[in-house]
Design a protein around this motif. Structure first.
Motif, PDB file in Angstrom:
ATOM      1  N   ARG A 316       0.822  -1.213   0.000  1.00 53.32           N
ATOM      2  CA  ARG A 316       0.000   0.000   0.000  1.00 53.32           C
ATOM      3  C   ARG A 316       0.859   1.268   0.000  1.00 53.32           C
ATOM      4  N   THR A 320       2.898   5.588  -3.770  1.00 51.88           N
ATOM      5  CA  THR A 320       3.342   6.943  -4.125  1.00 51.88           C
ATOM      6  C   THR A 320       4.665   6.909  -4.898  1.00 51.88           C
ATOM      7  N   LYS A 331      -1.951  14.917  -8.680  1.00 52.95           N
ATOM      8  CA  LYS A 331      -2.478  14.238  -7.487  1.00 52.95           C
ATOM      9  C   LYS A 331      -3.720  14.958  -7.004  1.00 52.95           C
ATOM     10  N   HIS A 366      -7.591   5.815   1.677  1.00 52.97           N
ATOM     11  CA  HIS A 366      -8.036   5.478   3.030  1.00 52.97           C
ATOM     12  C   HIS A 366      -9.530   5.163   2.971  1.00 52.97           C
ATOM     13  N   HIS A 373      -7.021   8.746  -3.179  1.00 54.26           N
ATOM     14  CA  HIS A 373      -5.961   9.487  -3.852  1.00 54.26           C
ATOM     15  C   HIS A 373      -6.027   9.176  -5.339  1.00 54.26           C
ATOM     16  N   ASN A 375      -4.464   9.586  -8.644  1.00 57.22           N
ATOM     17  CA  ASN A 375      -3.196   9.962  -9.265  1.00 57.22           C
ATOM     18  C   ASN A 375      -3.327   9.764 -10.770  1.00 57.22           C
ATOM     19  N   HIS A 405      -4.403  16.697   1.968  1.00 53.63           N
ATOM     20  CA  HIS A 405      -3.148  17.281   1.478  1.00 53.63           C
ATOM     21  C   HIS A 405      -3.178  18.805   1.452  1.00 53.63           C
TER      22      HIS A 405
HETATM   23  C1  2HG Z   1      -0.877   8.382   1.143  1.00 57.39           C
HETATM   24  O1  2HG Z   1      -1.975   8.151   1.633  1.00 57.39           O
HETATM   25  C2  2HG Z   1      -0.434   9.813   0.986  1.00 57.39           C
HETATM   26  O2  2HG Z   1      -0.092   7.483   0.827  1.00 57.39           O
HETATM   27  C3  2HG Z   1       0.054  10.128  -0.434  1.00 57.39           C
HETATM   28  O3  2HG Z   1      -1.461  10.691   1.360  1.00 57.39           O
HETATM   29  C4  2HG Z   1      -0.985   9.941  -1.473  1.00 57.39           C
HETATM   30  O4  2HG Z   1       0.634   9.860  -3.231  1.00 57.39           O
HETATM   31  C5  2HG Z   1      -0.510  10.143  -2.917  1.00 57.39           C
HETATM   32  O5  2HG Z   1      -1.330  10.559  -3.758  1.00 57.39           O
END
Ligand code: 2HG
Ligand code: ZN
Length: 446
Positions: A316, A320, A331, A366, A373, A375, A405
């Motif tokens: 997990r 990133t 992002k 989450h 997220h 991306n 963020h």
């Molecule tokens: C995570 O939950 C961070 O890993 C980074 O908030 C999220 O890279 C990301 O878009």
């Protein structure tokens, strides 16, 4: 100005050579590239105040920076600005094991904060992947959420008080740690999440949480996103020891395994994965296993020892860095209301495909608090078409355009999607009152 700044912090801590400032003026993803008149590294609150007064006297605005792990361009400066980097304010003081509190300088990393809390027999309630570099100051500026929010809340919830340098160079200090203290505006709460636009937080009095040493991690595989999302919500209800419930998808797992050369967790491929952690003062394994039994997972891997738990987390948390190997991503850190969360996964891929057919969309996040997220790779860093498509969709579904963020410089164009004209007017009035000359992070938020 550089001479005056040098008189404050010493020549070693004023950087002007682009070779040296480069690491401070480019963001972690490489999408936002800035410049700086100087990078200044003060050692304490008094030096921060003197730096603020010096910059104000020269009419030069400031960009505040911690570990430079932000993902919305909020700490990226322009050529006529000064970066005030707070990493040297790295003291942990006044640890109180009886009440579970400590004071941390803005430059203390989240990893060190966890160590200090554990040394005192407690824990710190906020944690996230960038823990080794991200700092207390940055996490307060953005009101960081992270992987344990479902249990302990966001950074604001941990905050009992702050010390901060205001735009006029004055210092407010409220570090006594009184749990009950309704005496006027809660300035710590206001500064938290203000992204360095209202004052520079130099230290914080933080509330610790009870240590939960018995941990178990499970990786669950699901045939579709809907079942995985529902499983996260069910666990949140059924499992009081739930510490984290993180979601990722088949293509993200493939990318992580390929780019980090990791062994796949299961022999079969599955559409969606949920990484779950339970923690308690007694072993939560049986309780977790019973809860998992009811979820309809296609496969399960369970880890109790620390090394194996970390291996499962890697699938997990490495998303990133793995995505960065494909190219500088856009992002979009968003929250969706629970009823529309599962459908959003297909909708957002379609929304991106419509405006950028060659782009790739990666989704993880989450799950139990609805924070995904988004991306997107394969799009020019300056082209905001995909950002617009995603954020419009999120707003139309009743979600938040920034879950954890912040707005930074990357999302200020869309702030009106998330806040009413009256709310924006109130926010501008606060900014105007506390920073009338637009000295602090002027390009952030508004
Ligand atoms: C995570 O939950 C961070 O890993 C980074 O908030 C999220 O890279 C990301 O878009
Ligand atoms: Zn996150």
């Amino acid at each position: 100005m550089v001479e005056a700044l040098t008189a404050v912090v010493g020549a070693r801590h004023v950087l002007v050579d682009p070779e040296l400032t480069g690491a401070y003026t480019t963001d972690w993803t490489g999408r936002f590239r800035g410049a700086a008149a100087a990078v200044v590294r003060p050692a304490d609150t008094d030096e921060v105040a003197a730096v603020v007064r010096t910059c104000a006297a020269h009419g030069t605005s400031i960009v505040v920076q911690g570990g430079n792990t932000g993902l919305v361009g909020g700490a990226v400066s322009a050529a006529d600005q000064v970066v005030v980097n707070l990493q040297r304010l790295d003291a942990v003081t006044d640890v109180d094991p009886s009440t579970g509190q400590l004071t941390a300088g803005a430059g203390v990393t989240i990893a060190r904060l966890h160590d200090a809390a554990r040394d005192a027999g407690w824990d710190y309630g906020v944690d996230f992947g960038a823990r080794d570099s991200a700092t207390v100051g940055g996490s307060i500026a953005t009101n960081a959420g992270g992987i344990r929010l479902l249990r302990h809340g966001d950074t604001r919830r941990q905050l009992l008080g702050v010390e901060a340098v205001m735009a006029d160079g004055s210092v407010i200090s409220h570090l006594s740690g009184l749990e009950k203290d309704n005496t006027g505006y809660h300035l710590a709460g206001l500064l938290c999440g203000s992204e360095g636009t209202l004052g520079i937080v130099t230290a914080a009095r933080l509330r610790l949480v009870a240590g939960t040493d018995e941990r178990v991690v499970a990786l669950l595989a699901f045939a579709d996103v809907t079942t995985a999302v529902e499983a996260a919500w069910t666990l949140r209800h059924d499992l009081p020891t739930l510490d984290a419930a993180e979601l990722f998808l088949a293509d993200g797992l493939d990318l992580v395994c390929r780019s980090l050369d990791l062994r796949r967790p299961f022999p079969e491929h599955h559409a969606a994965y949920l990484l779950v952690e339970a923690a308690g003062t007694s072993d939560p394994t049986a309780e977790l296993a019973a809860a998992i039994d009811r979820l309809g997972a296609a496969d399960v891997a369970v880890a109790t020892d620390a090394r194996r738990r970390a291996e499962l987390w890697r699938y997990r948390e490495a998303h990133t860095e793995a995505i960065n190997t494909v190219g500088a991503p856009h992002k979009l850190d968003v929250t969706l209301p629970a009823p529309v969360l599962a459908a959003f996964f297909d909708e957002v891929v379609e929304a991106v495909r419509t405006v950028a057919p060659d782009a790739r969309t990666w989704l993880f996040g989450h799950a139990a608090d609805g924070n995904i997220h988004v991306n997107i790779t394969g799009v020019d860093p300056a082209d905001e078409t995909v950002d617009d498509a995603v954020l419009q969709l999120v707003a139309a579904r009743g979600g938040s355009i920034s879950a954890e963020h912040g707005i930074g410089t990357a999302k200020r164009r869309w702030l009106h999607l998330a806040r009413s004209p009256a709310e924006l007017a109130a926010m501008r009035a606060i900014k105007q009152a506390l920073d009338p000359s637009d000295l602090l992070n002027p390009a952030v938020l508004f």
